[in-house]
Scaffold this motif. Structure first.
Motif, PDB file in Angstrom:
ATOM      1  N   PRO A  27      -2.305 -11.979   2.336  1.00  0.00           N
ATOM      2  CA  PRO A  27      -1.574 -11.438   1.378  1.00  0.00           C
ATOM      3  C   PRO A  27      -0.064 -12.081   1.276  1.00  0.00           C
ATOM      4  CG  PRO A  27      -2.414  -9.643   2.478  1.00  0.00           C
ATOM      5  CD  PRO A  27      -2.767 -10.798   3.159  1.00  0.00           C
ATOM      6  N   ILE A  38     -13.122  -5.658   1.435  1.00  0.00           N
ATOM      7  CA  ILE A  38     -12.172  -4.416   1.038  1.00  0.00           C
ATOM      8  C   ILE A  38     -12.686  -3.481   2.134  1.00  0.00           C
ATOM      9  CG2 ILE A  38     -11.847  -4.907  -1.334  1.00  0.00           C
ATOM     10  CD1 ILE A  38     -14.049  -2.610  -2.014  1.00  0.00           C
ATOM     11  N   ASP A  57      -5.483   4.962   2.282  1.00  0.00           N
ATOM     12  CA  ASP A  57      -4.711   3.720   1.742  1.00  0.00           C
ATOM     13  C   ASP A  57      -4.717   2.496   2.863  1.00  0.00           C
ATOM     14  OD1 ASP A  57      -3.782   5.944   0.173  1.00  0.00           O
ATOM     15  OD2 ASP A  57      -2.012   6.168   1.164  1.00  0.00           O
ATOM     16  N   SER A  92      -4.912  -1.198   4.234  1.00  0.00           N
ATOM     17  CA  SER A  92      -4.591  -2.367   3.880  1.00  0.00           C
ATOM     18  C   SER A  92      -4.906  -3.149   5.062  1.00  0.00           C
ATOM     19  CB  SER A  92      -2.937  -2.518   3.881  1.00  0.00           C
ATOM     20  OG  SER A  92      -2.706  -3.786   3.422  1.00  0.00           O
ATOM     21  N   GLU A 124       1.489  -1.553   3.296  1.00  0.00           N
ATOM     22  CA  GLU A 124       0.716  -2.881   2.764  1.00  0.00           C
ATOM     23  C   GLU A 124       1.233  -3.977   3.564  1.00  0.00           C
ATOM     24  OE1 GLU A 124      -1.561  -2.481   0.467  1.00  0.00           O
ATOM     25  OE2 GLU A 124      -0.893  -0.646  -0.834  1.00  0.00           O
ATOM     26  N   ASP A 183       3.485   2.707  -3.371  1.00  0.00           N
ATOM     27  CA  ASP A 183       2.382   1.888  -3.409  1.00  0.00           C
ATOM     28  C   ASP A 183       3.002   0.443  -3.842  1.00  0.00           C
ATOM     29  OD1 ASP A 183       1.027   4.160  -2.619  1.00  0.00           O
ATOM     30  OD2 ASP A 183      -0.266   4.126  -4.495  1.00  0.00           O
ATOM     31  N   PHE A 204       3.167  -3.257  -3.736  1.00  0.00           N
ATOM     32  CA  PHE A 204       2.528  -4.420  -3.266  1.00  0.00           C
ATOM     33  C   PHE A 204       3.195  -5.693  -3.890  1.00  0.00           C
ATOM     34  CE2 PHE A 204      -0.713  -7.584  -3.299  1.00  0.00           C
ATOM     35  CZ  PHE A 204      -1.777  -7.116  -1.927  1.00  0.00           C
ATOM     36  N   ALA A 246      -3.216  -3.706  -6.126  1.00  0.00           N
ATOM     37  CA  ALA A 246      -3.522  -4.791  -4.999  1.00  0.00           C
ATOM     38  C   ALA A 246      -3.755  -5.947  -5.770  1.00  0.00           C
ATOM     39  CB  ALA A 246      -4.410  -4.426  -4.027  1.00  0.00           C
ATOM     40  N   ILE A 270      -5.313 -10.444  -5.771  1.00  0.00           N
ATOM     41  CA  ILE A 270      -6.002 -11.475  -5.301  1.00  0.00           C
ATOM     42  C   ILE A 270      -5.869 -12.647  -6.389  1.00  0.00           C
ATOM     43  CG2 ILE A 270      -8.339 -10.849  -5.956  1.00  0.00           C
ATOM     44  CD1 ILE A 270      -6.685 -11.819  -2.387  1.00  0.00           C
ATOM     45  N   HIS A 303      -8.244   3.494  -2.863  1.00  0.00           N
ATOM     46  CA  HIS A 303      -6.985   2.711  -2.401  1.00  0.00           C
ATOM     47  C   HIS A 303      -7.310   1.918  -1.283  1.00  0.00           C
ATOM     48  CE1 HIS A 303      -2.383   2.936  -2.039  1.00  0.00           C
ATOM     49  NE2 HIS A 303      -2.901   1.571  -1.646  1.00  0.00           N
ATOM     50  N   THR A 344      -6.999  -2.671  -0.463  1.00  0.00           N
ATOM     51  CA  THR A 344      -6.397  -4.319  -0.538  1.00  0.00           C
ATOM     52  C   THR A 344      -7.579  -4.874  -0.324  1.00  0.00           C
ATOM     53  OG1 THR A 344      -5.707  -4.512   1.638  1.00  0.00           O
ATOM     54  CG2 THR A 344      -4.087  -3.702  -0.068  1.00  0.00           C
TER      55      THR A 344
END
Length: 467
Positions: free
Chosen positions: A36, A57, A96, A98, A154, A208, A210, A261, A263, A309, A311
């Motif tokens: 990330p 994920i 949540d 990540s 995150e 949240d 990101f 999130a 990508i 939730h 990432t």
């Protein structure tokens, strides 16, 4: 029209929907890599031959916030279960989560350690060598004075390789008003962290958060807890000051959305994922103009209603299955083994072809595989007359190359692994998640629905050419 579906273009209550009933504030004033944060620095392209794209994920479950599943996908649309209950922390909860892959070769998750009702001053850490088997590392107390809750950590890896965590924190003085803070790893083992620094400009009542970086710009996607919309902000430094650029339903995603999130896809576009907790579904939406406009959100097949939730890690791994270029092939259906691709009146259909078929039928079932017109790592298909297979109004058809970028994209496909031995699936280059599949023995472009039948109908085996 050149889109496969022009019309499609242009639950469990969230703890946040419950907690907001306890407080009310005015709304804000102003309306690749594997890591990330590095996603914008690499040139996106389909994986080279011999390699494949893999997305992973690690979501917690709508039915259980004490464990996480692991899912993987080759197209960022159709996620399939890799392992159920892959990690359960030794105590507390896991929400949540990540995930990222560190330079030491391990995968790491950081996560919220308590339910929304409880004071939660720690974030958890676990790691894995294979994404499947996870080991607890430690719980870390976030050193914010007067901390009430530390939620939704995150990962962010900057262009200099520094590893950061952005965590949403609230204070005991107002336990439901969250502000994003930055923690920076001070050792490579990820066991020591800098003092928390608030991200300036985003302000309180955002959760949240990101962040991705493109060039010298940091782009933050963050949920406004009063309006329930995901907002967009930019800054020239990771800690800010950020300027909130878009508010309300600016992207057409709707309200009651959280956990954004992002990508970067193989074709260079950006995909955002978010938890539609208000309706129990999970969504994705794509942008091709650096976040200015977004496609109509679509539900992720298979995991909506189950996953919460998460990432996404994107990796390039060995084992790609793209067909060789410069050779002629015929393409047999993976699940109807007497039927083959065949051009009929410029359209691509799937009739029965056999040794007794006419020479013309065999020629119409033979195609040359060439490097993708829009991306040489993809593939395109040419008939004997020199026309190219492209998608047009849902259908596979053959047309002469008109030299436009649109045609090149319409005629380029990314090879993904099929369901039967030796079979491939061909994903649209410019409409990720759409595949060539047979329906009533016609070849169409349809969006993956997460079912085994769709995967079978979209699987084809390259074989020796009929002509």
């Amino acid at each position: 029209m050149t889109t496969p579906d022009t019309a499609s273009r242009p639950p469990q209550p969230s703890r946040r929907s419950l907690l907001r009933a306890l407080a009310a504030l005015p709304a804000a004033g102003l309306a690749l890599g594997e890591l990330p944060g590095l996603l914008g620095t690499a040139t996106a392209a389909a994986p080279a031959r011999g390699y494949a794209t893999r997305y992973t994920i690690v979501p917690f479950l709508n039915s259980d916030d004490g464990t996480v599943n692991v899912y993987e996908s080759d197209d960022a649309t159709d996620f399939r279960l890799l392992k159920a209950s892959a990690y359960t922390p030794p105590s507390n909860r896991i929400r949540d989560a990540s995930v990222f892959k560190h330079t030491d070769g391990y995968y790491y998750v950081t996560y919220t350690t308590h339910t929304w009702q409880d004071v939660s001053t720690t974030i958890g850490f676990a790691r894995s060598a294979d994404r499947v088997n996870w080991s607890f590392l430690y719980d870390y107390t976030v050193p914010v004075a007067g901390l009430s809750r530390a939620w939704a950590p995150e990962w962010f890896v900057d262009s200099d390789g520094s590893v950061d965590i952005i965590v949403s924190c609230s204070l005991t003085s107002d336990e439901w008003i969250f502000t994003p803070y930055l923690l920076k790893a001070t050792n490579s083992a990820l066991t020591a962290w800098s003092s928390p620094t608030a991200l300036t400009g985003i302000g309180p009542n955002h959760i949240d958060t990101f962040v991705v970086r493109t060039g010298s710009t940091y782009h933050a996607f963050t949920k406004n807890e009063t309006t329930k919309y995901i907002e967009y902000a930019t800054a020239s430094a990771l800690t800010g000051p950020y300027t909130i650029r878009r508010t309300g339903d600016w992207a057409g995603w709707g309200g009651t959305r959280e956990g954004p999130a992002l990508i970067q896809l193989d074709n260079g576009g950006w995909r955002i994922f978010f938890d539609g907790y208000g309706d129990g579904s999970y969504y994705c939406s794509d942008s091709y103009d650096t976040f200015a406009t977004w496609s109509t959100p679509k539900k992720l097949p298979g995991i909506s209603g189950t996953a919460r939730h998460f990432t996404v890690i994107k990796e390039t791994v060995s084992g790609g299955t793209a067909p060789a270029t410069g050779v002629t092939r015929s393409f047999r259906s993976g699940n109807y083994t007497t039927r083959y691709w065949q051009e009929q009146s410029a359209l691509l259909n799937l009739p029965v072809v056999s040794a007794s078929s006419s020479a013309a039928e065999k020629q119409a079932s033979t195609f040359t595989v060439v490097a993708g017109l829009a991306d040489a790592n993809g593939c395109s298909f040419r008939d004997a007359a020199g026309n190219y297979l492209r998608h047009y109004d849902f259908r596979g058809r053959f047309d002469a190359d008109d030299g436009t970028a649109t045609f090149a994209k319409d005629a380029t496909f990314i090879a993904r692994t099929g369901t039967s031995s030796g079979s491939l699936r061909f994903e649209s280059y410019n409409y990720p998640g759409y595949y060539l599949r047979h329906y009533n023995y016609q070849l169409r472009m349809d969006i993956a629905d997460g079912t085994a039948l769709f995967r079978q109908d979209s699987s084809f085996v390259p074989v020796t050419a009929w002509a």
